[in-house]
Design a protein around this motif. Structure first.
Motif, mmCIF file in Angstrom:
data_model
loop_
_atom_site.group_PDB
_atom_site.id
_atom_site.type_symbol
_atom_site.label_atom_id
_atom_site.label_comp_id
_atom_site.label_asym_id
_atom_site.label_seq_id
_atom_site.Cartn_x
_atom_site.Cartn_y
_atom_site.Cartn_z
ATOM 1 N N GLY A 151 0.809 -1.210 0.000
ATOM 2 C CA GLY A 151 0.000 0.000 0.000
ATOM 3 C C GLY A 151 0.842 1.260 0.000
ATOM 4 N N ARG A 152 1.904 1.264 0.800
ATOM 5 C CA ARG A 152 2.779 2.442 0.849
ATOM 6 C C ARG A 152 3.534 2.626 -0.460
ATOM 7 N NH1 ARG A 152 6.800 1.976 3.965
ATOM 8 N NH2 ARG A 152 6.516 -0.052 4.943
ATOM 9 N N LEU A 153 3.979 1.512 -1.061
ATOM 10 C CA LEU A 153 4.669 1.614 -2.346
ATOM 11 C C LEU A 153 3.790 2.305 -3.384
ATOM 12 C CD1 LEU A 153 6.394 -1.864 -2.812
ATOM 13 C CD2 LEU A 153 7.492 0.319 -2.330
ATOM 14 N N ILE A 154 2.520 1.900 -3.426
ATOM 15 C CA ILE A 154 1.614 2.459 -4.428
ATOM 16 C C ILE A 154 1.252 3.900 -4.093
ATOM 17 C CG2 ILE A 154 -0.674 2.220 -5.463
ATOM 18 C CD1 ILE A 154 -0.398 -0.806 -5.063
ATOM 19 N N ARG A 155 0.959 4.175 -2.820
ATOM 20 C CA ARG A 155 0.519 5.524 -2.438
ATOM 21 C C ARG A 155 1.623 6.561 -2.587
ATOM 22 N NH1 ARG A 155 -1.777 2.675 1.910
ATOM 23 N NH2 ARG A 155 -0.078 3.380 3.268
ATOM 24 N N ASN A 156 2.862 6.211 -2.236
ATOM 25 C CA ASN A 156 3.941 7.204 -2.189
ATOM 26 C C ASN A 156 4.722 7.328 -3.481
ATOM 27 O OD1 ASN A 156 3.114 6.882 0.478
ATOM 28 N ND2 ASN A 156 5.138 7.264 1.313
ATOM 29 N N SER A 157 4.579 6.352 -4.394
ATOM 30 C CA SER A 157 5.491 6.252 -5.534
ATOM 31 C C SER A 157 5.253 7.293 -6.619
ATOM 32 C CB SER A 157 5.372 4.866 -6.162
ATOM 33 O OG SER A 157 4.064 4.688 -6.705
ATOM 34 N N GLY A 158 4.112 7.983 -6.599
ATOM 35 C CA GLY A 158 3.778 8.927 -7.659
ATOM 36 C C GLY A 158 2.931 8.317 -8.761
ATOM 37 N N LEU A 159 2.736 6.998 -8.731
ATOM 38 C CA LEU A 159 1.993 6.334 -9.799
ATOM 39 C C LEU A 159 0.507 6.682 -9.768
ATOM 40 C CD1 LEU A 159 3.677 2.810 -9.664
ATOM 41 C CD2 LEU A 159 4.150 4.672 -11.252
ATOM 42 N N LEU A 160 -0.009 7.101 -8.602
ATOM 43 C CA LEU A 160 -1.429 7.441 -8.475
ATOM 44 C C LEU A 160 -1.646 8.950 -8.316
ATOM 45 C CD1 LEU A 160 -2.714 4.614 -6.075
ATOM 46 C CD2 LEU A 160 -2.789 4.699 -8.570
ATOM 47 N N TRP A 161 -0.639 9.749 -8.650
ATOM 48 C CA TRP A 161 -0.742 11.194 -8.440
ATOM 49 C C TRP A 161 -1.972 11.790 -9.119
ATOM 50 C CZ3 TRP A 161 0.498 15.334 -5.795
ATOM 51 C CH2 TRP A 161 0.390 16.597 -6.379
ATOM 52 N N GLU A 162 -2.206 11.447 -10.382
ATOM 53 C CA GLU A 162 -3.336 12.031 -11.105
ATOM 54 C C GLU A 162 -4.668 11.619 -10.491
ATOM 55 O OE1 GLU A 162 0.183 12.381 -13.315
ATOM 56 O OE2 GLU A 162 -0.759 10.517 -12.696
ATOM 57 N N ALA A 163 -4.774 10.344 -10.088
ATOM 58 C CA ALA A 163 -6.026 9.875 -9.480
ATOM 59 C C ALA A 163 -6.269 10.576 -8.149
ATOM 60 C CB ALA A 163 -5.972 8.357 -9.282
ATOM 61 N N LYS A 164 -5.223 10.742 -7.344
ATOM 62 C CA LYS A 164 -5.381 11.435 -6.066
ATOM 63 C C LYS A 164 -5.710 12.906 -6.278
ATOM 64 C CE LYS A 164 -1.418 10.263 -4.142
ATOM 65 N NZ LYS A 164 -0.380 10.012 -3.146
ATOM 66 N N LEU A 165 -5.090 13.508 -7.292
ATOM 67 C CA LEU A 165 -5.361 14.907 -7.596
ATOM 68 C C LEU A 165 -6.809 15.093 -8.035
ATOM 69 C CD1 LEU A 165 -4.128 17.743 -7.918
ATOM 70 C CD2 LEU A 165 -3.582 17.135 -10.279
ATOM 71 N N ALA A 166 -7.313 14.169 -8.859
ATOM 72 C CA ALA A 166 -8.703 14.252 -9.313
ATOM 73 C C ALA A 166 -9.664 14.120 -8.139
ATOM 74 C CB ALA A 166 -8.975 13.176 -10.355
ATOM 75 N N ALA A 167 -9.358 13.205 -7.206
ATOM 76 C CA ALA A 167 -10.220 13.036 -6.036
ATOM 77 C C ALA A 167 -10.237 14.296 -5.180
ATOM 78 C CB ALA A 167 -9.751 11.839 -5.210
ATOM 79 N N LEU A 168 -9.088 14.938 -5.040
ATOM 80 C CA LEU A 168 -9.013 16.174 -4.259
ATOM 81 C C LEU A 168 -9.786 17.288 -4.955
ATOM 82 C CD1 LEU A 168 -7.687 17.419 -1.703
ATOM 83 C CD2 LEU A 168 -5.807 18.165 -3.173
ATOM 84 N N ALA A 169 -9.694 17.342 -6.276
ATOM 85 C CA ALA A 169 -10.397 18.390 -7.025
ATOM 86 C C ALA A 169 -11.905 18.199 -7.002
ATOM 87 C CB ALA A 169 -9.894 18.414 -8.468
#
Length: 364
Positions: A151-169
């Motif tokens: 979970g930490r590898l996926i969350r911190n690695s930058g691979l989900l940056w766009e998905a996290k940004l979309a959720a925040l927006a």
């Protein structure tokens, strides 16, 4: 340390939005969602747009992808209608070239990871400390159990940056500065974009070029994982290792058994995990593990006989720990492997080759 969003954020590295050109206004092809098609890049109009040939018609595409005239792209239609949106799956010169293109993308990212370790070691300043802390937060550490490692590898690695940004927006109200700071500082891609937009002086200016290369390598891996997941049900993740104040990277390949989907239920599929680490004491270490329900089979690979003996001596304890977590361990061992089997290139090739074509299978 206060942080803010960069003025220009890459919302989706693999998205392509189509607009009809002046010549074909009102006569744009109607593309069905889910369709996979080939597009030729006729000319690059700017850093963010290009003219494509799709179904015999010229279309203007808005994208963050670095395109060049003459390229042939493999695209999947995500959204039809007036605002047609597609996802980049790779270059479409021929089906035989897809594995080679994937391997090149993964090799680019691996080279960028090595550059990242040098940046962390050589660059001074607050942002460099933030970069190191972000990578270290998702890393393996000696003798420290990490049950949430994946979970930490996926969350911190930058691979989900766009998905996290979309959720925040998508939230109804603007996030507070404290929320933005935590959001950016907990994601590798967010930190890289922030560093490149913030503009430090001195040592940071010298690192700006390498930082862009690291960001490009990360985006290459994002695109490779898009294609791997869509076509073969796999993903490959960087594994940072934090030891003695230094950070290095290994690789982890996860195969979710997509090729078994038609003939087996989800509960009957065999999941495989392969990882490759370079450790300070024992050198290169590879592991290939297969999991079916709660049954585990696996094989470790090392470079030298004395390492094999040490790893073998620890296998009873590993078996005990796996059984304590509810797994049934059928077989697990360790063998000495040739150098090419312990290289990143071999793992990348394994990721890109269809299951039926694999020549390397260490799991027994």
């Amino acid at each position: 340390m206060p942080v803010s969003f960069p003025p220009s954020i890459l919302v989706s590295t693999s998205r392509v939005v189509l607009e009809p050109s002046r010549e074909t206004a009102g006569r744009a092809p109607r593309l069905q969602a889910g369709r996979v098609l080939t597009a030729e890049v006729l000319r690059v109009l700017s850093e963010r747009s290009a003219e494509l040939l799709i179904d015999g018609r010229k279309m203007t595409a808005k994208t963050f992808l670095p395109l060049a005239a003459g390229q042939r792209l493999l695209l999947r239609v995500e959204q039809g209608g007036a605002r047609q949106m597609l996802t980049f799956l790779g270059e479409a010169d021929s089906s035989a070239d897809v594995p080679r293109a994937l391997v090149r993308q993964l090799q680019t990212h691996a080279a960028a990871q090595k550059m990242l370790t040098r940046i962390i070691a050589d660059t001074a300043g607050g942002h460099a400390a933030l970069l190191k802390d972000t990578v270290a937060a998702g890393s393996l550490q000696s003798e420290i159990p990490a049950p949430d490692m994946l979970g930490r590898l996926i969350r911190n690695s930058g691979l989900l940056w766009e998905a996290k940004l979309a959720a925040l927006a998508d939230q109804n109200r603007a996030p507070s500065p404290a929320v933005v700071e935590r959001f950016v500082s907990s994601d590798l891609k967010g930190v890289l974009l922030h560093m490149l937009s913030g503009g430090e002086t001195g040592a940071f200016e010298a690192a700006a070029g390498p930082l862009k290369a690291v960001l490009n390598g990360l985006e290459q891996q994002q695109m490779a994982n898009h294609l791997l997941m869509d076509t073969m049900g796999r993903c490959i993740l960087p594994v940072p290792v934090h030891w003695g104040g230094t950070i290095s990277f290994g690789q982890m390949l996860i195969d979710f058994g997509k090729d078994q989907a038609e003939e087996r239920s989800k509960e009957e599929r065999v999941f495989t995990v392969s990882f490759l680490l370079s450790l300070s004491r024992v050198g290169d270490l590879r592991a290939d593990v297969s999991v079916l329900n709660n049954g585990v089979t696996g094989m470790f690979g090392v470079a030298e006989e004395w390492v094999r003996q040490e790893v073998t001596a620890q296998l009873p304890e590993l078996r005990r720990r796996l059984q304590a977590h509810g797994f049934t361990v059928y077989d697990i061992g360790c063998k000495v492997l040739p150098p090419e089997s312990l290289s990143e290139a071999t793992l990348f090739s394994q990721a890109a080759v269809p299951s039926g074509d694999r020549l390397l299978n260490l799991v027994i």
